[in-house]
Design a protein around this motif. Structure first.
Motif, PDB file in Angstrom:
ATOM      1  N   ILE A  51      -7.641  -1.482  -9.065  1.00 45.85           N
ATOM      2  CA  ILE A  51      -8.091  -1.616  -7.674  1.00 45.85           C
ATOM      3  C   ILE A  51      -8.553  -0.264  -7.139  1.00 45.85           C
ATOM      4  O   ILE A  51      -9.595  -0.146  -6.483  1.00 45.85           O
ATOM      5  N   ALA A  52      -7.766   0.769  -7.432  1.00 47.97           N
ATOM      6  CA  ALA A  52      -8.060   2.114  -6.913  1.00 47.97           C
ATOM      7  C   ALA A  52      -9.360   2.680  -7.461  1.00 47.97           C
ATOM      8  O   ALA A  52      -9.884   3.660  -6.918  1.00 47.97           O
ATOM      9  N   SER A  53      -9.901   2.065  -8.531  1.00 43.72           N
ATOM     10  CA  SER A  53     -11.152   2.578  -9.105  1.00 43.72           C
ATOM     11  C   SER A  53     -12.360   2.253  -8.233  1.00 43.72           C
ATOM     12  O   SER A  53     -13.454   2.769  -8.472  1.00 43.72           O
ATOM     13  N   GLY A  54     -12.185   1.403  -7.220  1.00 47.50           N
ATOM     14  CA  GLY A  54     -13.321   1.007  -6.375  1.00 47.50           C
ATOM     15  C   GLY A  54     -12.919   0.796  -4.928  1.00 47.50           C
ATOM     16  O   GLY A  54     -11.912   1.319  -4.460  1.00 47.50           O
ATOM     17  N   GLU A  55     -13.718  -0.011  -4.245  1.00 43.97           N
ATOM     18  CA  GLU A  55     -13.483  -0.245  -2.814  1.00 43.97           C
ATOM     19  C   GLU A  55     -12.569  -1.443  -2.599  1.00 43.97           C
ATOM     20  O   GLU A  55     -12.373  -2.265  -3.495  1.00 43.97           O
ATOM     21  N   GLY A  62     -18.831  -2.783  -6.340  1.00 38.55           N
ATOM     22  CA  GLY A  62     -17.841  -1.794  -5.916  1.00 38.55           C
ATOM     23  C   GLY A  62     -16.400  -2.234  -6.073  1.00 38.55           C
ATOM     24  O   GLY A  62     -15.482  -1.421  -5.971  1.00 38.55           O
ATOM     25  N   LEU A  63     -16.163  -3.527  -6.338  1.00 36.78           N
ATOM     26  CA  LEU A  63     -14.796  -4.021  -6.487  1.00 36.78           C
ATOM     27  C   LEU A  63     -14.315  -3.803  -7.922  1.00 36.78           C
ATOM     28  O   LEU A  63     -14.915  -4.314  -8.866  1.00 36.78           O
ATOM     29  N   ALA A  64     -13.237  -3.038  -8.077  1.00 38.40           N
ATOM     30  CA  ALA A  64     -12.597  -2.800  -9.380  1.00 38.40           C
ATOM     31  C   ALA A  64     -13.607  -2.514 -10.493  1.00 38.40           C
ATOM     32  O   ALA A  64     -13.676  -3.236 -11.491  1.00 38.40           O
ATOM     33  N   PRO A  65     -14.419  -1.454 -10.359  1.00 40.81           N
ATOM     34  CA  PRO A  65     -15.402  -1.159 -11.413  1.00 40.81           C
ATOM     35  C   PRO A  65     -14.767  -0.881 -12.768  1.00 40.81           C
ATOM     36  O   PRO A  65     -15.405  -1.086 -13.805  1.00 40.81           O
ATOM     37  N   ILE A  91      -7.217  -9.076  -5.356  1.00 40.74           N
ATOM     38  CA  ILE A  91      -6.481  -8.281  -4.362  1.00 40.74           C
ATOM     39  C   ILE A  91      -7.440  -7.346  -3.632  1.00 40.74           C
ATOM     40  O   ILE A  91      -7.358  -7.170  -2.413  1.00 40.74           O
ATOM     41  N   ALA A  92      -8.404  -6.757  -4.376  1.00 37.93           N
ATOM     42  CA  ALA A  92      -9.391  -5.872  -3.751  1.00 37.93           C
ATOM     43  C   ALA A  92     -10.260  -6.624  -2.745  1.00 37.93           C
ATOM     44  O   ALA A  92     -10.762  -6.030  -1.785  1.00 37.93           O
ATOM     45  N   GLU A  93     -10.434  -7.923  -2.947  1.00 40.52           N
ATOM     46  CA  GLU A  93     -11.211  -8.724  -1.995  1.00 40.52           C
ATOM     47  C   GLU A  93     -10.548  -8.806  -0.625  1.00 40.52           C
ATOM     48  O   GLU A  93     -11.215  -9.106   0.361  1.00 40.52           O
ATOM     49  N   GLY A  94      -9.242  -8.598  -0.576  1.00 36.48           N
ATOM     50  CA  GLY A  94      -8.587  -8.472   0.723  1.00 36.48           C
ATOM     51  C   GLY A  94      -8.165  -9.770   1.390  1.00 36.48           C
ATOM     52  O   GLY A  94      -7.850  -9.775   2.576  1.00 36.48           O
ATOM     53  N   THR A  95      -8.137 -10.883   0.665  1.00 36.35           N
ATOM     54  CA  THR A  95      -7.744 -12.147   1.276  1.00 36.35           C
ATOM     55  C   THR A  95      -6.254 -12.161   1.613  1.00 36.35           C
ATOM     56  O   THR A  95      -5.451 -11.485   0.961  1.00 36.35           O
ATOM     57  N   GLY A  96      -5.884 -12.940   2.620  1.00 38.75           N
ATOM     58  CA  GLY A  96      -4.485 -13.012   3.035  1.00 38.75           C
ATOM     59  C   GLY A  96      -3.645 -13.922   2.161  1.00 38.75           C
ATOM     60  O   GLY A  96      -2.447 -13.698   1.978  1.00 38.75           O
ATOM     61  N   ALA A 133      -4.450 -10.909 -16.668  1.00 39.45           N
ATOM     62  CA  ALA A 133      -3.875 -11.008 -15.325  1.00 39.45           C
ATOM     63  C   ALA A 133      -4.347  -9.864 -14.431  1.00 39.45           C
ATOM     64  O   ALA A 133      -4.716 -10.082 -13.269  1.00 39.45           O
ATOM     65  N   SER A 134      -4.358  -8.634 -14.964  1.00 40.30           N
ATOM     66  CA  SER A 134      -4.774  -7.489 -14.148  1.00 40.30           C
ATOM     67  C   SER A 134      -6.271  -7.534 -13.870  1.00 40.30           C
ATOM     68  O   SER A 134      -6.727  -7.119 -12.797  1.00 40.30           O
ATOM     69  N   SER A 135      -7.063  -8.073 -14.800  1.00 38.78           N
ATOM     70  CA  SER A 135      -8.498  -8.209 -14.591  1.00 38.78           C
ATOM     71  C   SER A 135      -8.781  -9.140 -13.418  1.00 38.78           C
ATOM     72  O   SER A 135      -9.546  -8.812 -12.498  1.00 38.78           O
ATOM     73  N   ILE A 136      -8.162 -10.305 -13.440  1.00 38.96           N
ATOM     74  CA  ILE A 136      -8.368 -11.286 -12.369  1.00 38.96           C
ATOM     75  C   ILE A 136      -7.816 -10.770 -11.043  1.00 38.96           C
ATOM     76  O   ILE A 136      -8.498 -10.783 -10.011  1.00 38.96           O
ATOM     77  N   MET A 137      -6.574 -10.300 -11.081  1.00 37.20           N
ATOM     78  CA  MET A 137      -5.893  -9.982  -9.825  1.00 37.20           C
ATOM     79  C   MET A 137      -6.380  -8.682  -9.203  1.00 37.20           C
ATOM     80  O   MET A 137      -6.332  -8.528  -7.978  1.00 37.20           O
ATOM     81  N   SER A 138      -6.885  -7.738  -9.993  1.00 43.69           N
ATOM     82  CA  SER A 138      -7.417  -6.511  -9.383  1.00 43.69           C
ATOM     83  C   SER A 138      -8.599  -6.851  -8.482  1.00 43.69           C
ATOM     84  O   SER A 138      -8.716  -6.325  -7.365  1.00 43.69           O
ATOM     85  N   LYS A 139      -9.456  -7.755  -8.944  1.00 41.26           N
ATOM     86  CA  LYS A 139     -10.611  -8.139  -8.117  1.00 41.26           C
ATOM     87  C   LYS A 139     -10.173  -8.974  -6.919  1.00 41.26           C
ATOM     88  O   LYS A 139     -10.668  -8.776  -5.806  1.00 41.26           O
TER      89      LYS A 139
END
Length: 443
Positions: free
Chosen positions: A71-75, A170-173, A203-208, A195-201
């Motif tokens: 996640i930290a690799s992008g916006e 820009g999400l999880a490059p 979570i980065a999307e910011g949905t509640g 799991a980290s591939s799917i969830m990094s994007k």
């Protein structure tokens, strides 16, 4: 001192640690993901680390930290200030499916959830191989466009309540680089990396709130239920560790979902669902995912089936498609050529393998072999019979659609052994007909 000497770790020591079944430290994980994104860690080194992770696994803390580093690799997107035109703050909910044959659920689901006042920012992708991509399906609608700026997306969420569009680069490059590497190094199946591939994007999307549709069976990424369950549990834990209300439905992908596999064919079926009809399994899964998404956003006193029946979800669909330049009332593309597959004996459709149907649709032109390849909007497989239903000799079981008739032979070859008609008692036939697509709920 050179830039290389200034690095706090060495890639080889991180690889050795995981090779020797050690737990990677948070600092090692942060560094290796960042360094790979920067090009300091070479592809062959990350390949070796990915294989060590596949073979030796990661614990929950490692997977959580790896996801955070991706996640930290992008916006990161932020919907906390999203409001409707009347000033009401809009809660957000999203859904992710691990993919399957005939999985058009996002299309009716997003407008259905939005019809209850919950915003749905659905960032989707294109298909590769036998599973169709949501954007490919929607691009069958004349004029519809997938690419929106963040500002356009926020405005549409505020005014319409739902958006289905392409995820920005820009999400999880880091994931984009690692995903491509896993694909060519035999490490796609590593559950920590899936799991980290799917969830990094996500979570980065910011949905509640997030609902995961984790599929298992022949047409799914996870063939057996135990692996699908492990993946679902891992992703639910990652979401909750990140403060996102996350649940998963474990669903059956041993047979295709609905009666269509192919882009325009699936759009047509989705519109039938939004009109209050459609195949029972598609309706069941759409309603249950909607119920879970709404509950995650705090809406618990509704029956989502009602807004399919009364046309409110269809109204949102029309506005959502129009907002992205599409004409929801336009005729959808149809393939230039069709060929029927018929039953050779009387009996009951006893088998219908999802992978066989998915490969046939792919070979007809509905999917692509490599990124960037065009797809045929009208190509695919249309089913006329579901497992457990009786057929007569010579009756159509499915129709193949394509613009390039030379593809029929390879598509029919993909179907060989993938379906069968047999004599079945009524109890056996009823069990095949009545099987629920939802196997379990996790979280």
């Amino acid at each position: 001192m050179t830039a290389q000497q200034a690095e706090p770790f060495d890639a080889v020591e991180v690889i050795r640690a995981k090779r020797d079944r050690q737990t990677l430290s948070p600092e090692q994980i942060d560094w290796v993901v960042d360094a790979y994104t920067r090009g300091v860690v070479a592809d062959e080194q990350m390949s070796a680390l990915a294989m060590a992770i596949l073979l030796n696994g990661m614990d929950r803390a490692e997977i959580s930290r790896w996801t955070d580093a991706m996640i930290a690799s992008g916006e990161r997107m932020d919907f906390s200030g999203l409001t409707a035109p009347d000033g009401r703050v809009l809660p957000t909910a999203d859904k992710h499916s691990t993919g399957g044959v005939g999985d058009k659920i996002t299309l009716p689901l997003a407008p259905l959830v939005a019809s209850y006042g919950v915003a749905v920012p659905q960032l989707s992708g294109r298909g590769l191989g036998h599973t169709g991509g949501t954007l490919d399906k929607l691009e069958a609608i004349p004029g519809w466009r997938a690419d929106l700026t963040n500002e356009q997306m926020m405005r549409q969420l505020s005014e319409v309540g739902a958006v289905i569009c392409a995820a920005g680069s820009g999400l999880a490059p880091a994931d984009k680089r690692l995903y491509a590497l896993r694909d060519v190094t035999g490490t796609v199946e590593a559950i920590p990396l899936i799991a980290s591939s799917i969830m990094s994007k996500k979570i980065a999307e910011g949905t509640g709130a997030l609902v995961l549709d984790v599929k298992c069976g022949s047409g799914a990424f996870m063939k057996d239920e135990a692996s699908a369950r492990e993946l679902a549990r891992t992703m639910v834990d990652l979401g909750r560790d990140a403060g996102v209300d996350t649940v998963a439905l474990l669903t059956d992908m041993s047979v295709p979902l609905g009666l269509t596999a192919g882009n325009a064919l699936e759009v047509r079926e989705s519109v039938e669902v939004l009109a209050g009809g459609g195949p029972a399994d598609v309706v069941e899964l759409t309603v249950e995912l909607a119920r879970a998404m709404l509950a995650g956003a705090g809406v618990t006193d509704v029956d989502p089936a009602q807004n399919l029946a009364n046309g409110k979800a269809m109204d949102v669909w029309h506005r959502m498609i129009e907002a992205q330049g599409g004409d929801p009332r336009a005729d959808l593309p149809t393939a230039a050529h069709t060929e029927d597959v018929v039953a050779e004996a009387d009996g009951v459709l006893a088998e219908l393998d999802a992978m066989a149907v998915g490969l046939a649709a792919w070979r007809l032109g509905a999917g692509r072999e490599r990124q960037g390849q065009p797809v045929q909007a009208g190509a695919g497989v249309e089913l006329h019979v579901r497992p457990g239903e009786r057929v007569a000799r010579g009756q159509k079981v499915m129709t193949l659609h394509t613009d390039t008739p030379e593809r029929f032979a390879r598509a029919k070859a993909a179907l060989e052994g993938g379906w069968a008609v047999a004599e079945k008692g009524e109890a056996e036939a009823a069990a095949l007909r009545d099987r629920s697509v939802i196997l379990d709920r996790i979280g």
